[in-house]
Design a protein around this motif. Structure first.
Motif, PDB file in Angstrom:
ATOM      1  N   LEU A   1     -12.747  22.518  68.249  1.00 61.45           N
ATOM      2  CA  LEU A   1     -12.134  21.409  67.535  1.00 61.45           C
ATOM      3  C   LEU A   1     -11.227  20.602  68.422  1.00 61.45           C
ATOM      4  N   GLY A   2     -11.017  19.374  67.966  1.00 57.03           N
ATOM      5  CA  GLY A   2     -10.120  18.451  68.638  1.00 57.03           C
ATOM      6  C   GLY A   2      -9.176  17.869  67.609  1.00 57.03           C
ATOM      7  N   MET A   3      -8.134  17.224  68.093  1.00 54.12           N
ATOM      8  CA  MET A   3      -7.158  16.623  67.195  1.00 54.12           C
ATOM      9  C   MET A   3      -6.838  15.222  67.683  1.00 54.12           C
ATOM     10  N   LEU A   4      -6.910  14.276  66.745  1.00 53.01           N
ATOM     11  CA  LEU A   4      -6.643  12.875  67.039  1.00 53.01           C
ATOM     12  C   LEU A   4      -5.422  12.424  66.243  1.00 53.01           C
ATOM     13  N   PHE A   5      -4.460  11.837  66.934  1.00 53.15           N
ATOM     14  CA  PHE A   5      -3.272  11.286  66.301  1.00 53.15           C
ATOM     15  C   PHE A   5      -3.484   9.784  66.163  1.00 53.15           C
ATOM     16  N   LEU A   6      -3.498   9.332  64.916  1.00 51.47           N
ATOM     17  CA  LEU A   6      -3.864   7.959  64.602  1.00 51.47           C
ATOM     18  C   LEU A   6      -2.825   7.361  63.656  1.00 51.47           C
ATOM     19  N   ASP A   7      -2.682   6.060  63.680  1.00 55.47           N
ATOM     20  CA  ASP A   7      -1.728   5.362  62.802  1.00 55.47           C
ATOM     21  C   ASP A   7      -0.333   5.989  62.962  1.00 55.47           C
ATOM     22  N   ASP A   8       0.369   6.268  61.852  1.00 53.72           N
ATOM     23  CA  ASP A   8       1.715   6.838  61.946  1.00 53.72           C
ATOM     24  C   ASP A   8       1.708   8.274  62.470  1.00 53.72           C
ATOM     25  N   GLY A   9       0.535   8.889  62.576  1.00 49.71           N
ATOM     26  CA  GLY A   9       0.431  10.236  63.137  1.00 49.71           C
ATOM     27  C   GLY A   9       0.918  10.307  64.578  1.00 49.71           C
ATOM     28  N   VAL A  10       0.888   9.183  65.287  1.00 44.72           N
ATOM     29  CA  VAL A  10       1.365   9.196  66.680  1.00 44.72           C
ATOM     30  C   VAL A  10       2.862   9.482  66.762  1.00 44.72           C
ATOM     31  N   PHE A  11       3.606   9.262  65.670  1.00 46.12           N
ATOM     32  CA  PHE A  11       5.032   9.572  65.682  1.00 46.12           C
ATOM     33  C   PHE A  11       5.282  11.073  65.854  1.00 46.12           C
ATOM     34  N   GLN A  12       4.290  11.908  65.550  1.00 43.09           N
ATOM     35  CA  GLN A  12       4.431  13.353  65.754  1.00 43.09           C
ATOM     36  C   GLN A  12       4.599  13.680  67.232  1.00 43.09           C
ATOM     37  N   LEU A  13       4.115  12.817  68.092  1.00 47.31           N
ATOM     38  CA  LEU A  13       4.113  13.065  69.532  1.00 47.31           C
ATOM     39  C   LEU A  13       5.407  12.656  70.225  1.00 47.31           C
ATOM     40  N   VAL A  14       6.302  11.999  69.511  1.00 43.63           N
ATOM     41  CA  VAL A  14       7.541  11.498  70.113  1.00 43.63           C
ATOM     42  C   VAL A  14       8.497  12.656  70.392  1.00 43.63           C
ATOM     43  N   ALA A  15       9.018  12.686  71.598  1.00 47.00           N
ATOM     44  CA  ALA A  15       9.958  13.736  71.996  1.00 47.00           C
ATOM     45  C   ALA A  15      11.326  13.510  71.353  1.00 47.00           C
ATOM     46  N   ARG A  16      12.095  14.566  71.299  1.00 44.83           N
ATOM     47  CA  ARG A  16      13.488  14.543  70.837  1.00 44.83           C
ATOM     48  C   ARG A  16      13.658  13.994  69.422  1.00 44.83           C
ATOM     49  N   GLN A  17      12.814  14.449  68.524  1.00 45.53           N
ATOM     50  CA  GLN A  17      12.986  14.057  67.125  1.00 45.53           C
ATOM     51  C   GLN A  17      14.124  14.857  66.514  1.00 45.53           C
ATOM     52  N   GLN A  18      14.702  14.330  65.467  1.00 45.10           N
ATOM     53  CA  GLN A  18      15.800  15.012  64.773  1.00 45.10           C
ATOM     54  C   GLN A  18      15.438  15.164  63.294  1.00 45.10           C
ATOM     55  N   PRO A  19      14.503  16.064  62.994  1.00 43.37           N
ATOM     56  CA  PRO A  19      14.024  16.210  61.619  1.00 43.37           C
ATOM     57  C   PRO A  19      15.074  16.756  60.655  1.00 43.37           C
ATOM     58  N   ALA A  20      16.067  17.468  61.155  1.00 39.07           N
ATOM     59  CA  ALA A  20      17.098  18.037  60.276  1.00 39.07           C
ATOM     60  C   ALA A  20      17.857  16.934  59.543  1.00 39.07           C
ATOM     61  N   ALA A  21      17.983  15.781  60.166  1.00 42.14           N
ATOM     62  CA  ALA A  21      18.671  14.662  59.520  1.00 42.14           C
ATOM     63  C   ALA A  21      17.959  14.232  58.246  1.00 42.14           C
ATOM     64  N   LEU A  22      16.652  14.489  58.184  1.00 40.76           N
ATOM     65  CA  LEU A  22      15.855  14.159  56.993  1.00 40.76           C
ATOM     66  C   LEU A  22      15.519  15.402  56.180  1.00 40.76           C
ATOM     67  N   GLN A  23      16.160  16.506  56.506  1.00 39.73           N
ATOM     68  CA  GLN A  23      15.912  17.795  55.859  1.00 39.73           C
ATOM     69  C   GLN A  23      14.445  18.203  55.971  1.00 39.73           C
ATOM     70  N   GLN A  24      13.885  18.008  57.172  1.00 43.15           N
ATOM     71  CA  GLN A  24      12.502  18.378  57.468  1.00 43.15           C
ATOM     72  C   GLN A  24      12.501  19.430  58.575  1.00 43.15           C
ATOM     73  N   LYS A  25      11.376  20.120  58.714  1.00 42.02           N
ATOM     74  CA  LYS A  25      11.226  21.096  59.795  1.00 42.02           C
ATOM     75  C   LYS A  25      10.646  20.414  61.028  1.00 42.02           C
ATOM     76  N   ASP A  26      11.051  20.901  62.176  1.00 51.86           N
ATOM     77  CA  ASP A  26      10.591  20.367  63.451  1.00 51.86           C
ATOM     78  C   ASP A  26       9.165  20.850  63.723  1.00 51.86           C
ATOM     79  N   LEU A  27       8.261  19.929  64.055  1.00 56.28           N
ATOM     80  CA  LEU A  27       6.869  20.270  64.340  1.00 56.28           C
ATOM     81  C   LEU A  27       6.603  20.460  65.831  1.00 56.28           C
ATOM     82  N   THR A  28       7.625  20.267  66.663  1.00 53.51           N
ATOM     83  CA  THR A  28       7.428  20.310  68.112  1.00 53.51           C
ATOM     84  C   THR A  28       6.828  21.635  68.582  1.00 53.51           C
ATOM     85  N   ALA A  29       7.327  22.749  68.096  1.00 53.79           N
ATOM     86  CA  ALA A  29       6.806  24.060  68.525  1.00 53.79           C
ATOM     87  C   ALA A  29       5.339  24.213  68.128  1.00 53.79           C
ATOM     88  N   ASN A  30       4.977  23.744  66.935  1.00 59.75           N
ATOM     89  CA  ASN A  30       3.586  23.825  66.489  1.00 59.75           C
ATOM     90  C   ASN A  30       2.689  22.964  67.376  1.00 59.75           C
TER      91      ASN A  30
END
Length: 118
Positions: free
Chosen positions: A35-64
């Motif tokens: 399998l492969g994975m394509l980041f498209l549309d707003d999905g490319v925001f998953q690739l941005v380094a140094r996100q701060q998901p806690a500010a939005l009460q979300q879990k960080d996806l970086t490790a995944n």
């Protein structure tokens, strides 16, 4: 064995879609599915380094995201148009992806037996 392309179109903070796409990719990789994975549309925001998901009460996806190659998911792609429309550049990404133009995206999708969009 059939191949699968997972297209992730949601930003990491806009709902469960981004996490679900990653979970499916990690599970498929653990079972050696091609399998492969394509980041498209707003999905490319998953690739941005140094996100701060806690500010939005979300879990960080970086490790995944960084675990994808460890689970055998090494075919990672991003849409050049999606990155450009969102003002993102390769230097801002926390994961090595192949950036593809629209023509290459069509060819990529045609290469896979199954396509799952989240």
């Amino acid at each position: 064995m059939k191949s699968m392309l997972i297209i992730s179109r949601q930003a990491p903070w806009s709902g469960p879609g981004a996490r679900e796409a990653l979970d499916i990719a990690l599970a498929g990789g653990a079972f050696d599915l091609p399998l492969g994975m394509l980041f498209l549309d707003d999905g490319v925001f998953q690739l941005v380094a140094r996100q701060q998901p806690a500010a939005l009460q979300q879990k960080d996806l970086t490790a995944n995201l960084q675990a994808l190659p460890l689970f055998g998911v090494e075919c990672l792609y991003a849409s050049a148009r999606s990155l450009q429309e969102r003002g993102l550049h390769g230097t801002e990404l926390n994961l090595a992806v192949e950036v593809l133009d629209d023509g290459a995206l069509t060819a990529l999708i045609d290469r896979y037996d199954q396509v799952l969009t989240l």
